[in-house]
Write a protein that holds these residues in place. Structure first.
Motif, short mmCIF file in Angstrom:
data_model
loop_
_atom_site.label_atom_id
_atom_site.label_comp_id
_atom_site.label_asym_id
_atom_site.label_seq_id
_atom_site.Cartn_x
_atom_site.Cartn_y
_atom_site.Cartn_z
N SER A 13 -106.79 30.47 -5.88
CA SER A 13 -105.85 31.56 -6.36
C SER A 13 -104.38 32.22 -5.64
N ASN A 14 -104.55 30.78 -5.08
CA ASN A 14 -103.02 31.15 -4.26
C ASN A 14 -101.52 30.77 -4.80
N PRO A 15 -100.61 31.82 -5.16
CA PRO A 15 -99.89 32.49 -5.91
C PRO A 15 -98.94 30.56 -5.99
N ALA A 16 -98.86 29.84 -4.85
CA ALA A 16 -97.72 28.85 -4.22
C ALA A 16 -98.45 27.66 -5.32
N LEU A 17 -99.87 27.56 -5.57
CA LEU A 17 -100.42 26.27 -6.26
C LEU A 17 -100.95 26.41 -7.94
N LEU A 18 -100.32 27.78 -8.16
CA LEU A 18 -100.61 28.24 -9.13
C LEU A 18 -99.46 27.91 -10.28
N LYS A 19 -98.53 28.25 -9.14
CA LYS A 19 -96.80 28.21 -9.57
C LYS A 19 -97.19 26.79 -9.76
N ALA A 20 -97.04 26.22 -8.76
CA ALA A 20 -97.20 24.52 -9.22
C ALA A 20 -97.21 23.76 -10.23
N ILE A 21 -99.13 24.45 -10.02
CA ILE A 21 -99.74 23.47 -11.02
C ILE A 21 -99.02 24.45 -12.98
N ALA A 22 -98.08 25.62 -12.68
CA ALA A 22 -97.80 25.40 -14.33
C ALA A 22 -96.40 24.80 -13.82
N GLU A 23 -95.62 24.57 -13.56
CA GLU A 23 -94.86 23.68 -13.70
C GLU A 23 -94.80 22.54 -14.18
N ARG A 24 -95.86 22.06 -13.17
CA ARG A 24 -96.45 20.83 -13.88
C ARG A 24 -97.41 20.78 -14.92
N GLN A 25 -98.47 21.62 -15.38
CA GLN A 25 -97.97 21.62 -16.86
C GLN A 25 -96.91 21.30 -18.39
N ALA A 26 -95.81 22.36 -17.19
CA ALA A 26 -94.52 21.82 -18.55
C ALA A 26 -94.62 21.13 -18.31
N THR A 27 -93.86 20.68 -17.26
CA THR A 27 -93.57 19.05 -17.05
C THR A 27 -94.10 18.20 -18.13
N ILE A 28 -95.28 18.08 -18.03
CA ILE A 28 -96.01 17.17 -18.60
C ILE A 28 -96.69 17.39 -20.14
N ALA A 29 -96.23 18.68 -20.24
CA ALA A 29 -96.63 18.69 -22.18
C ALA A 29 -95.19 18.23 -22.67
N LYS A 30 -94.18 18.50 -21.91
CA LYS A 30 -92.82 17.77 -22.32
C LYS A 30 -92.17 16.84 -22.07
N VAL A 31 -92.59 16.62 -21.24
CA VAL A 31 -92.74 14.55 -21.64
C VAL A 31 -93.90 13.33 -22.49
N GLU A 32 -94.61 15.08 -22.58
CA GLU A 32 -96.09 13.70 -23.29
C GLU A 32 -96.00 14.58 -24.58
N GLY A 33 -95.01 15.22 -24.82
CA GLY A 33 -95.95 15.74 -25.97
C GLY A 33 -97.05 16.22 -26.36
N VAL A 34 -97.78 17.07 -25.93
CA VAL A 34 -98.93 17.37 -26.01
C VAL A 34 -99.06 19.18 -25.46
N ASP A 35 -99.93 20.11 -25.87
CA ASP A 35 -100.67 20.73 -25.52
C ASP A 35 -101.22 21.21 -24.18
N VAL A 36 -100.59 22.50 -23.20
CA VAL A 36 -100.97 22.20 -22.07
C VAL A 36 -102.36 22.36 -21.79
N ALA A 37 -103.33 22.70 -23.08
CA ALA A 37 -104.62 22.88 -22.48
C ALA A 37 -104.97 21.11 -23.13
N SER A 38 -104.44 20.75 -23.04
CA SER A 38 -105.13 19.07 -23.22
C SER A 38 -104.90 18.16 -21.77
N ILE A 39 -104.11 19.01 -21.26
CA ILE A 39 -103.68 18.21 -20.07
C ILE A 39 -104.95 18.43 -19.16
N PRO A 40 -105.57 16.55 -18.72
CA PRO A 40 -106.41 16.60 -17.26
C PRO A 40 -105.89 17.38 -15.96
#
Length: 197
Positions: free
Chosen positions: A99-126
Motif C-alpha cells: 500500500s506504499n504510495p511510491a510503489l503504487l505510483k511506480a506500478i501505475a507508471e510501469r503499467q502505462a508504459t507497457i500498455a503503450k509499448v505492447e498495445g494492450v489493456d492495463v488489465a492484461s499485464i501480468p
C-alpha cells in the motif's frame, strides 16, 4: 614452587590453545574451503562459476542474473523491473509495502508504459511485468508476460509471429520436479536465441 607450577601450566595451556587455533584455522579456513571449491569445479563447474553465458568467446551475462533489456528496444523481450537498477552489488528488494504510495505510483507508471509499448489493456499485464522480485535481479519472466511481448518482437524483427511463439515455448522452463514453483522464461537465453535467427 606453587607459583612456578601455575606459571608453567599457564604457558603450556596457552601454547596448546595456540596450536589448536592454528590447526583448526588451516583445516577449516583453508583445507575445507579448498576441498569444497575443488569438488564444485569438478562436479558442478558451470553452476559453481555463476552460469556465465558466452557468445563468440565473449561473456554476455549470467543465466542467474537479470539484465536491463529495457523498454527502449522493441526487438528484444523485456525482463522484470529491478529495485536494484540491475546492480548485482546492490541486490535487494525495494522494501516497499503493497500500500506504499511510491510503489503504487511506480506500478501505475510501469503499467502505462507497457500498455503503450505492447498495445494492450492495463488489465492484461501480468504482475511480474510491473513488480521487481525480492532480489531485484530476477532473470525470468512468466510465460504470460513473454506471450504479451510476442506481437511487438515479431513486428520489430520481421519474424513470423508463430516462429516467435515457438521460441518462447522452447525457452519456457516448467515447474521444478514437476510441481514446485511456476513455469518461467529466461529472458537472456530467449533474447540470445532471437538474435541467432
Amino acid at each position: 614452587m606453587n607459583r612456578l607450577n601455575l606459571s608453567g601450566g599457564l604457558v603450556r595451556q596457552s601454547l596448546v590453545g595456540l596450536k589448536v587455533l592454528i590447526v583448526m584455522t588451516v583445516l577449516l579456513g583453508v583445507a575445507y574451503p579448498a576441498a569444497v571449491w575443488g569438488v564444485s569445479q569438478v562436479a558442478f563447474h558451470d553452476r559453481a562459476n555463476g552460469q556465465i553465458v558466452t557468445v563468440d568467446g565473449k561473456d554476455v551475462g549470467s543465466r542467474l542474473i537479470g539484465q536491463d533489456f529495457a523498454v527502449r528496444d522493441d526487438a528484444l523481450f523485456h525482463g522484470r523491473p529491478s529495485a536494484a537498477d540491475y546492480d548485482g552489488l546492490a541486490s535487494a528488494p525495494s522494501n516497499l509495502g503493497p500500500s506504499n504510495p511510491a510503489l503504487l505510483k511506480a506500478i501505475a507508471e510501469r503499467q502505462a508504459t507497457i500498455a503503450k509499448v505492447e498495445g494492450v489493456d492495463v488489465a492484461s499485464i501480468p504482475a511480474d511485468a510491473v513488480t521487481a522480485s525480492g532480489s531485484g535481479l530476477d532473470p525470468y519472466i512468466s510465460p504470460e508476460y513473454a506471450a504479451l511481448q510476442v506481437p511487438r518482437v515479431a513486428k520489430a524483427t520481421g519474424m513470423d509471429i508463430a516462429a516467435v511463439r515457438a521460441l518462447v515455448a522452447d525457452h519456457t522452463d516448467g515447474r521444478q520436479l514437476g510441481f514446485l514453483g511456476e513455469p518461467k522464461v529466461n529472458v537472456l537465453e530467449l533474447n540470445l536465441a532471437l538474435a541467432d535467427r
